[in-house]
Motif scaffolding. Structure first.
Motif, mmCIF file in Angstrom:
data_model
loop_
_atom_site.group_PDB
_atom_site.id
_atom_site.type_symbol
_atom_site.label_atom_id
_atom_site.label_comp_id
_atom_site.label_asym_id
_atom_site.label_seq_id
_atom_site.Cartn_x
_atom_site.Cartn_y
_atom_site.Cartn_z
ATOM 1 N N PHE A 28 0.818 -1.215 0.000
ATOM 2 C CA PHE A 28 0.000 0.000 0.000
ATOM 3 C C PHE A 28 0.854 1.268 0.000
ATOM 4 C CE2 PHE A 28 -2.245 -3.410 2.215
ATOM 5 C CZ PHE A 28 -3.344 -3.541 1.394
ATOM 6 N N VAL A 29 1.997 1.207 0.699
ATOM 7 C CA VAL A 29 2.928 2.339 0.795
ATOM 8 C C VAL A 29 4.325 1.782 0.506
ATOM 9 C CG1 VAL A 29 3.777 4.207 2.269
ATOM 10 C CG2 VAL A 29 1.471 3.293 2.633
ATOM 11 N N ALA A 30 4.758 1.900 -0.720
ATOM 12 C CA ALA A 30 5.959 1.204 -1.196
ATOM 13 C C ALA A 30 7.224 1.510 -0.394
ATOM 14 C CB ALA A 30 6.192 1.522 -2.670
ATOM 15 N N ILE A 31 7.359 2.686 0.133
ATOM 16 C CA ILE A 31 8.594 3.070 0.832
ATOM 17 C C ILE A 31 8.850 2.198 2.065
ATOM 18 C CG2 ILE A 31 7.578 4.864 2.299
ATOM 19 C CD1 ILE A 31 10.901 5.217 0.463
ATOM 20 N N THR A 32 7.800 1.625 2.643
ATOM 21 C CA THR A 32 8.001 0.803 3.845
ATOM 22 C C THR A 32 8.809 -0.455 3.539
ATOM 23 O OG1 THR A 32 5.895 -0.349 3.588
ATOM 24 C CG2 THR A 32 5.894 1.655 4.941
ATOM 25 N N THR A 33 8.732 -0.931 2.296
ATOM 26 C CA THR A 33 9.530 -2.095 1.916
ATOM 27 C C THR A 33 11.011 -1.740 1.931
ATOM 28 O OG1 THR A 33 7.717 -2.880 0.547
ATOM 29 C CG2 THR A 33 9.862 -3.869 0.150
ATOM 30 N N LEU A 34 11.341 -0.580 1.428
ATOM 31 C CA LEU A 34 12.738 -0.115 1.449
ATOM 32 C C LEU A 34 13.218 0.065 2.887
ATOM 33 C CD1 LEU A 34 15.278 0.883 0.003
ATOM 34 C CD2 LEU A 34 14.232 3.157 -0.053
ATOM 35 N N VAL A 35 12.375 0.630 3.739
ATOM 36 C CA VAL A 35 12.723 0.793 5.156
ATOM 37 C C VAL A 35 12.967 -0.585 5.789
ATOM 38 C CG1 VAL A 35 11.849 1.541 7.415
ATOM 39 C CG2 VAL A 35 11.507 2.990 5.401
ATOM 40 N N LEU A 39 16.430 -1.910 7.528
ATOM 41 C CA LEU A 39 16.442 -2.431 8.903
ATOM 42 C C LEU A 39 16.978 -3.865 8.947
ATOM 43 C CD1 LEU A 39 13.062 -1.063 10.304
ATOM 44 C CD2 LEU A 39 15.382 -0.319 10.903
ATOM 45 N N ALA A 40 16.630 -4.678 7.958
ATOM 46 C CA ALA A 40 17.137 -6.060 7.917
ATOM 47 C C ALA A 40 18.654 -6.062 7.817
ATOM 48 C CB ALA A 40 16.518 -6.824 6.748
ATOM 49 N N TYR A 41 19.214 -5.181 6.993
ATOM 50 C CA TYR A 41 20.674 -5.066 6.910
ATOM 51 C C TYR A 41 21.268 -4.605 8.241
ATOM 52 C CZ TYR A 41 21.401 -5.772 1.882
ATOM 53 O OH TYR A 41 21.503 -6.310 0.625
ATOM 54 N N MET A 42 20.617 -3.649 8.901
ATOM 55 C CA MET A 42 21.143 -3.099 10.160
ATOM 56 C C MET A 42 21.066 -4.097 11.309
ATOM 57 S SD MET A 42 19.637 0.805 9.950
ATOM 58 C CE MET A 42 19.595 0.925 11.709
ATOM 59 N N TRP A 43 19.994 -4.866 11.370
ATOM 60 C CA TRP A 43 19.763 -5.761 12.501
ATOM 61 C C TRP A 43 20.394 -7.139 12.321
ATOM 62 C CZ3 TRP A 43 13.885 -4.345 12.904
ATOM 63 C CH2 TRP A 43 13.758 -3.115 13.545
ATOM 64 N N ARG A 44 20.873 -7.439 11.132
ATOM 65 C CA ARG A 44 21.449 -8.758 10.865
ATOM 66 C C ARG A 44 22.803 -8.884 11.558
ATOM 67 N NH1 ARG A 44 22.480 -10.833 4.795
ATOM 68 N NH2 ARG A 44 23.760 -8.975 4.826
ATOM 69 N N GLY A 45 23.096 -10.093 12.064
ATOM 70 C CA GLY A 45 24.411 -10.367 12.624
ATOM 71 C C GLY A 45 24.454 -10.643 14.116
ATOM 72 N N ASN A 46 23.316 -10.628 14.787
ATOM 73 C CA ASN A 46 23.320 -10.826 16.242
ATOM 74 C C ASN A 46 22.742 -12.154 16.701
ATOM 75 O OD1 ASN A 46 24.424 -8.249 16.703
ATOM 76 N ND2 ASN A 46 22.400 -7.326 16.530
ATOM 77 N N PHE A 54 16.350 -12.419 8.349
ATOM 78 C CA PHE A 54 16.843 -11.170 7.759
ATOM 79 C C PHE A 54 17.410 -11.415 6.361
ATOM 80 C CE2 PHE A 54 17.600 -9.677 12.338
ATOM 81 C CZ PHE A 54 16.379 -9.024 12.380
ATOM 82 N N THR A 55 18.150 -12.493 6.193
ATOM 83 C CA THR A 55 18.696 -12.836 4.876
ATOM 84 C C THR A 55 17.566 -13.117 3.893
ATOM 85 O OG1 THR A 55 20.717 -13.709 5.859
ATOM 86 C CG2 THR A 55 20.194 -14.441 3.624
ATOM 87 N N PHE A 56 16.564 -13.850 4.332
ATOM 88 C CA PHE A 56 15.390 -14.147 3.505
ATOM 89 C C PHE A 56 14.680 -12.852 3.103
ATOM 90 C CE2 PHE A 56 10.810 -15.369 3.338
ATOM 91 C CZ PHE A 56 10.860 -16.279 2.295
ATOM 92 N N GLN A 57 14.550 -11.929 4.040
ATOM 93 C CA GLN A 57 13.886 -10.657 3.760
ATOM 94 C C GLN A 57 14.697 -9.806 2.787
ATOM 95 O OE1 GLN A 57 13.650 -9.551 7.869
ATOM 96 N NE2 GLN A 57 11.522 -10.201 8.064
ATOM 97 N N ILE A 58 16.005 -9.790 2.956
ATOM 98 C CA ILE A 58 16.868 -9.026 2.059
ATOM 99 C C ILE A 58 16.782 -9.604 0.648
ATOM 100 C CG2 ILE A 58 19.282 -8.498 1.524
ATOM 101 C CD1 ILE A 58 19.672 -8.297 4.650
ATOM 102 N N ARG A 59 16.820 -10.916 0.536
ATOM 103 C CA ARG A 59 16.692 -11.548 -0.784
ATOM 104 C C ARG A 59 15.325 -11.251 -1.395
ATOM 105 N NH1 ARG A 59 19.389 -17.244 0.890
ATOM 106 N NH2 ARG A 59 21.553 -16.526 0.783
ATOM 107 N N THR A 60 14.297 -11.277 -0.574
ATOM 108 C CA THR A 60 12.955 -10.957 -1.060
ATOM 109 C C THR A 60 12.930 -9.550 -1.658
ATOM 110 O OG1 THR A 60 11.917 -12.417 0.568
ATOM 111 C CG2 THR A 60 10.520 -10.703 -0.398
ATOM 112 N N PHE A 61 13.561 -8.609 -0.982
ATOM 113 C CA PHE A 61 13.600 -7.229 -1.477
ATOM 114 C C PHE A 61 14.289 -7.150 -2.834
ATOM 115 C CE2 PHE A 61 15.979 -3.284 -2.025
ATOM 116 C CZ PHE A 61 14.941 -2.362 -2.021
ATOM 117 N N TRP A 62 15.502 -7.699 -2.936
ATOM 118 C CA TRP A 62 16.274 -7.575 -4.174
ATOM 119 C C TRP A 62 15.652 -8.342 -5.328
ATOM 120 C CZ3 TRP A 62 19.015 -3.572 -4.784
ATOM 121 C CH2 TRP A 62 19.688 -2.995 -3.712
ATOM 122 N N ILE A 63 15.157 -9.529 -5.068
ATOM 123 C CA ILE A 63 14.518 -10.302 -6.135
ATOM 124 C C ILE A 63 13.239 -9.602 -6.592
ATOM 125 C CG2 ILE A 63 13.380 -12.496 -6.695
ATOM 126 C CD1 ILE A 63 15.426 -13.833 -4.751
#
Length: 119
Positions: A28-35, A39-46, A54-63
């Motif tokens: 509905f509001v495309a910018i939230t996907t970019l946000v 966040l997935a990049y920032m929060w990944r690694g802990n 987070f990796t699945f979400q990042i791949r979902t975004f790029w694909i």
């Protein structure tokens, strides 16, 4: 799997669910996907379990971005509309299946059905 609400894993899994929510809101509001992707990049690694999401979400975004560009380019010949429909279904299935796994406290270990669903 039940985790204490104040454990680091529980906090990370809440972050995972937030990103899935942002991705769903992105229809509905495309910018939230970019946000969500940022966040997935920032929060990944802990946390290993959360990192799988987070990796699945990042791949979902790029694909999704690549398929969306393909759909845009092929709109001229009419195929783009079919690609948009596929992208919508594909993305929703990834978001819903990933959220359900996160809600159950399970990692994303693989995908099935052309990468449409997390398992």
């Amino acid at each position: 799997m039940t985790m204490p609400p104040d454990s680091p894993t529980a906090k990370q899994m809440n972050n995972v669910k937030i990103i899935y929510g942002l991705y769903a809101l992105g229809y509905f509001v495309a910018i939230t996907t970019l946000v969500g992707a940022v966040l997935a990049y920032m929060w990944r690694g802990n946390d290993r379990m959360a990192d799988s999401h987070f990796t699945f979400q990042i791949r979902t975004f790029w694909i999704s971005l690549l398929i969306g560009l393909l759909a845009l380019i092929t709109m001229v010949i009419g195929v783009g509309f079919l690609i948009w429909i596929f992208l919508t279904v594909w993305g929703l299935l990834r978001v819903i299946s990933g959220f359900l796994l996160a809600n159950d406290g399970k990692p994303v270990s693989n995908t099935k059905y052309l990468g449409m669903m997390a398992e």
